[in-house]
Structures are given as C-alpha cells and as structure tokens.
Design a protein around this motif. Sequence first.
Motif, mmCIF file in Angstrom:
data_model
loop_
_atom_site.group_PDB
_atom_site.id
_atom_site.type_symbol
_atom_site.label_atom_id
_atom_site.label_comp_id
_atom_site.label_asym_id
_atom_site.label_seq_id
_atom_site.Cartn_x
_atom_site.Cartn_y
_atom_site.Cartn_z
ATOM 1 N N PRO A 97 0.838 -0.408 0.301
ATOM 2 C CA PRO A 97 -0.149 0.267 -0.019
ATOM 3 C C PRO A 97 0.650 1.386 -0.268
ATOM 4 N N VAL A 98 0.330 2.114 -0.954
ATOM 5 C CA VAL A 98 1.376 3.358 -1.112
ATOM 6 C C VAL A 98 1.195 4.373 0.634
ATOM 7 N N ARG A 99 1.943 4.524 0.987
ATOM 8 C CA ARG A 99 1.762 5.718 1.918
ATOM 9 C C ARG A 99 2.390 6.677 1.826
ATOM 10 N N SER A 100 3.488 6.807 1.293
ATOM 11 C CA SER A 100 3.992 7.980 0.747
ATOM 12 C C SER A 100 5.131 7.680 -0.056
ATOM 13 N N VAL A 101 5.648 8.073 -0.761
ATOM 14 C CA VAL A 101 6.609 8.634 -1.766
ATOM 15 C C VAL A 101 8.280 9.323 -1.781
ATOM 16 N N GLY A 102 9.032 8.822 -1.165
ATOM 17 C CA GLY A 102 10.596 9.191 -1.404
ATOM 18 C C GLY A 102 11.180 9.533 -2.048
ATOM 19 N N THR A 103 12.029 10.409 -2.541
ATOM 20 C CA THR A 103 12.546 10.542 -3.572
ATOM 21 C C THR A 103 14.070 12.302 -3.211
ATOM 22 N N LEU A 104 13.837 11.964 -4.637
ATOM 23 C CA LEU A 104 15.019 13.623 -4.550
ATOM 24 C C LEU A 104 14.651 15.011 -4.575
ATOM 25 N N GLY A 105 15.014 15.650 -3.407
ATOM 26 C CA GLY A 105 14.550 17.121 -3.269
ATOM 27 C C GLY A 105 15.813 18.187 -2.865
ATOM 28 N N PRO A 106 15.866 19.005 -2.681
ATOM 29 C CA PRO A 106 13.781 20.160 -2.695
ATOM 30 C C PRO A 106 13.492 20.276 -3.824
ATOM 31 N N VAL A 107 12.470 21.335 -3.491
ATOM 32 C CA VAL A 107 11.334 21.670 -3.551
ATOM 33 C C VAL A 107 11.667 21.890 -5.262
ATOM 34 N N GLY A 108 10.708 21.266 -6.704
ATOM 35 C CA GLY A 108 11.180 21.781 -7.849
ATOM 36 C C GLY A 108 12.237 20.330 -8.707
ATOM 37 N N THR A 109 12.239 19.436 -7.762
ATOM 38 C CA THR A 109 13.336 19.063 -8.995
ATOM 39 C C THR A 109 12.541 18.178 -9.886
ATOM 40 N N SER A 110 13.397 17.497 -10.686
ATOM 41 C CA SER A 110 12.706 16.184 -11.470
ATOM 42 C C SER A 110 11.986 14.905 -10.993
ATOM 43 N N SER A 111 12.535 14.420 -9.810
ATOM 44 C CA SER A 111 11.934 13.284 -9.395
ATOM 45 C C SER A 111 11.025 13.708 -8.257
ATOM 46 N N GLU A 112 10.991 14.803 -8.016
ATOM 47 C CA GLU A 112 9.935 15.439 -6.820
ATOM 48 C C GLU A 112 8.161 15.375 -8.263
ATOM 49 N N GLN A 113 8.274 15.359 -9.273
ATOM 50 C CA GLN A 113 7.548 15.350 -10.695
ATOM 51 C C GLN A 113 7.176 13.517 -10.212
ATOM 52 N N ALA A 114 8.332 13.173 -11.056
ATOM 53 C CA ALA A 114 7.917 11.300 -11.037
ATOM 54 C C ALA A 114 7.575 10.685 -9.905
ATOM 55 N N ALA A 115 7.514 11.422 -8.154
ATOM 56 C CA ALA A 115 6.608 10.243 -7.185
ATOM 57 C C ALA A 115 5.961 11.208 -7.251
ATOM 58 N N ARG A 116 6.038 12.067 -8.151
ATOM 59 C CA ARG A 116 4.193 12.106 -8.273
ATOM 60 C C ARG A 116 2.973 11.184 -8.479
ATOM 61 N N HIS A 117 3.579 11.326 -10.071
ATOM 62 C CA HIS A 117 2.977 10.673 -11.038
ATOM 63 C C HIS A 117 3.379 9.183 -10.140
ATOM 64 N N VAL A 118 3.845 8.598 -9.040
ATOM 65 C CA VAL A 118 3.861 7.331 -8.938
ATOM 66 C C VAL A 118 3.093 7.150 -7.600
ATOM 67 N N TRP A 119 2.399 8.156 -6.719
ATOM 68 C CA TRP A 119 1.837 8.688 -6.248
ATOM 69 C C TRP A 119 0.159 8.440 -6.888
ATOM 70 N N HIS A 120 -0.154 9.249 -8.077
ATOM 71 C CA HIS A 120 -1.461 8.844 -8.532
ATOM 72 C C HIS A 120 -1.527 7.857 -9.264
ATOM 73 N N GLY A 121 -0.463 6.697 -9.692
ATOM 74 C CA GLY A 121 -0.288 6.077 -10.897
ATOM 75 C C GLY A 121 -0.519 4.572 -9.291
ATOM 76 N N PHE A 122 -0.293 4.175 -8.535
ATOM 77 C CA PHE A 122 -0.188 3.649 -7.317
ATOM 78 C C PHE A 122 -1.379 3.418 -6.480
ATOM 79 N N ALA A 123 -1.140 5.118 -5.725
ATOM 80 C CA ALA A 123 -2.860 5.376 -5.469
ATOM 81 C C ALA A 123 -3.848 6.186 -5.844
ATOM 82 N N GLY A 124 -3.381 6.401 -6.704
ATOM 83 C CA GLY A 124 -5.307 6.524 -7.645
ATOM 84 C C GLY A 124 -5.750 7.942 -7.447
ATOM 85 N N SER A 125 -5.709 8.467 -6.010
ATOM 86 C CA SER A 125 -6.335 8.931 -5.233
ATOM 87 C C SER A 125 -5.627 10.166 -4.432
#
Length: 201
Positions: free
Chosen positions: A23-51
Amino acid sequence: MSLAEPVLLAEPRLSVLAARDVPVRSVGTLGPVGTSSEQAARHVWHGFAGSGDPVVRLFDTYEDAGDALRAGDVSHVVVASAYAAVSAFYMDTRLALAGAFIRDTPLYGIARRRGAEVPAAPRIATHPAPLPLVAQLLPDRFTGHETVKVTSTSAAAIAVRDGVVDLALTTQPSAAAYDLEFISRTRTIRMLWSVFTAAPA
C-alpha cells in the motif's frame, strides 16, 4: 516489430511488477522542491494510490530516500535511471523493484537570478546526470564556463539564488520556486524511472 525498434508510450504509465502488494503511504525521492524526481514521485503516487493529495517526501540524496525506505518511513522510493549510482538500489537485497515507467521531465534550461548580470565565462551549477545539457543549451555568446556539481537541479537553483554561482542548469519548477529566469532555450528529457519498495521479509 524488430527488437531494435524503441517502444514509446503514448501516455506515461506505470509498469507494475509488485507494487500493488505494498500500500502506498508516501513516496520518497530526491529534493528539494522543484526537482524532476519530485514530479516523478507525484506520478507514482497517482499511478499506485490513484487518488488523494500526494504524500511525497523529499530528501537531500537518493541514498537518504533509500534509508527512509529501509527504515519504514516511506513506502516507495522513485529513482531516475540516469542517476549514476542507481545500481546500488537494484543490488540491495533489502529493496525490491516494484515498477518502472517512462516519463518526460519538466523543462530544463539554464537560468540566472532575475535581471542579474552574467559574466562571459560563468560558473554553472548542475546535477551530474544532466551535465551534457550544459553544452547543448548554453547560449553561444558565452566564451567558456566552469561547472559546479551539486546534488539536484533544485540545489543548482538555490546556488544561483544565494549567489554561489552565476547560472544553474535546472527545471522550470525549480526556476519558479527560487525566482530565477531562463536565459537559454529549454527542453525535456525522456527518462526511465525506477520504483522501489522494501523487500518482503
């Protein structure tokens, strides 16, 4: 289709191997705010968690994100496959590859402090992975440059904001977050991203 032909996705989607079991609780990745990795992590959240609002935790390094995953502080970690040390994640028996996906990064460009004068041979902060873009994007009017390696595209933007360097190779979200402006053309990078979970006990 021959094996040599690349496979491009019409829309970026997760190729899930085992992630549904975690189950997706939280997604960790490289920061700080504004990285490509942050955008990818948000995509992972929506892809796995869905909402729901994405729960993304940003770390100074991918290794710090991996430590948080091993400690149970995040449920998933997303790492760019262009990252030079990504192999450590694949080899670590405490981690499991949960999925992979192709997704374009936000726009990359070379940015300065808004309205700042830039010398003819500037110092440019960049994460090591997109370093080849400096030569591609740096305008011809510059006679040379020195690169300064930092831990992320956002760290590069912060270095410019703080006056440590003249320019940053950074993303559009980072430039906006740290009040920089692009002086070059911009482009995306088509990137493969890997998603890791803790290995089953």
